[in-house]
Write an enzyme that holds these catalytic residues in place. Structure first.
Site, PDB file in Angstrom:
ATOM      1  N   LYS A 154       3.173   3.668   2.342  1.00  0.00           N
ATOM      2  CA  LYS A 154       1.888   3.610   1.649  1.00  0.00           C
ATOM      3  C   LYS A 154       1.395   2.169   1.660  1.00  0.00           C
ATOM      4  O   LYS A 154       2.160   1.252   1.357  1.00  0.00           O
ATOM      5  CB  LYS A 154       2.083   4.112   0.212  1.00  0.00           C
ATOM      6  CG  LYS A 154       0.819   4.285  -0.589  1.00  0.00           C
ATOM      7  CD  LYS A 154       1.185   4.838  -1.967  1.00  0.00           C
ATOM      8  CE  LYS A 154      -0.045   4.993  -2.837  1.00  0.00           C
ATOM      9  NZ  LYS A 154       0.310   5.460  -4.194  1.00  0.00           N
ATOM     10  N   HIS A 207      -1.257   0.976  -0.114  1.00  0.00           N
ATOM     11  CA  HIS A 207      -2.006   0.585  -1.303  1.00  0.00           C
ATOM     12  C   HIS A 207      -1.171   0.925  -2.535  1.00  0.00           C
ATOM     13  O   HIS A 207      -0.101   1.510  -2.414  1.00  0.00           O
ATOM     14  CB  HIS A 207      -3.358   1.306  -1.364  1.00  0.00           C
ATOM     15  CG  HIS A 207      -3.244   2.802  -1.381  1.00  0.00           C
ATOM     16  ND1 HIS A 207      -3.014   3.550  -0.235  1.00  0.00           N
ATOM     17  CD2 HIS A 207      -3.294   3.699  -2.401  1.00  0.00           C
ATOM     18  CE1 HIS A 207      -2.962   4.834  -0.547  1.00  0.00           C
ATOM     19  NE2 HIS A 207      -3.117   4.952  -1.845  1.00  0.00           N
TER      20      HIS A 207
END
Length: 216
Positions: free
Chosen positions: A106, A108
């Protein structure tokens, strides 16, 4: 602290059969071998089934050393590890941090591939359904080690007790190469004992023939 065993292998086999998790018959595996049984833990998809599996993992963990964190490989291992953390707290009064990995990092929020408990400097037990070739487990071990964890061992639902790429089983290969213990809730021997207790002569003969050809 309670160490009462709540897991019964024969009861688990009964439940696995009733849910279609375990089937006896003729099944072609990815390896090309024609197996007399098939096990798909992904079909442990209701509360009763998942609870019984988790209690088995929890029972085993109470007899394992260095359980700082428990970890479920994506994706199947995620519900297994979450349920096991609950079972440890409810049945053994032992609160253990748990985490899992994402298939893709991921970019963010908190980022990365690891979710849940911090594993850096911790001894981690991996919880999964089966080890077929050992590739997936090696990948998870690598991810954990890169995050600063020490992998203490692996718990799986089923040990097929058959040879992998060598004269060793996939589980034995993982134990030897990674120098960690691997424990299973049930084994092929348990399945054979079950068939014998039920008088399933033909299915048992098929299992014996398969084990003679591919067993360890």
């Amino acid at each position: 602290m309670s160490t009462t065993k709540t897991f019964n292998p024969q009861a688990f086999i009964d439940l696995a059969l009733s849910r279609g998790v375990l089937k006896f018959g003729e099944f072609t595996l990815k390896s090309g071998r024609v197996s007399p049984y098939f096990f798909n833990a992904g079909l442990l998809n209701d509360g009763e089934a998942l609870n019984l599996l988790a209690m088995g993992y929890a029972d085993q963990l109470m007899h394992c050393e260095h359980v700082d964190v428990i970890f479920g490989p994506a994706y199947k291992g995620i519900p297994f590890v979450a349920a096991t953390a609950v079972a440890l707290a409810q049945h053994h009064q032992k609160s253990v941090p748990w985490g899992f990995n994402r298939k893709e990092a991921k970019d963010h929020g908190e980022g990365g591939v690891l979710v849940g408990a911090d594993v850096q400097g911790k001894k981690v037990w991996i919880i999964d359904d089966v080890i077929t070739a050992g590739t997936a487990i090696r990948e998870v071990v690598s991810i954990l080690q890169q995050a600063g964890a020490e992998v203490a061992g692996v718990l799986v639902a089923l040990d097929r007790q058959e040879r992998g790429q060598s004269e060793l089983s996939a589980i034995q290969e993982v134990q030897k190469q990674l120098n960690i213990p691997v424990h299973a809730l049930i084994t092929m021997k348990d399945l054979m004992d079950y068939l014998e207790s039920k008088g399933e002569i033909q299915a048992l003969a098929n299992m014996q023939a398969y084990r003679t050809q591919y067993g360890i």
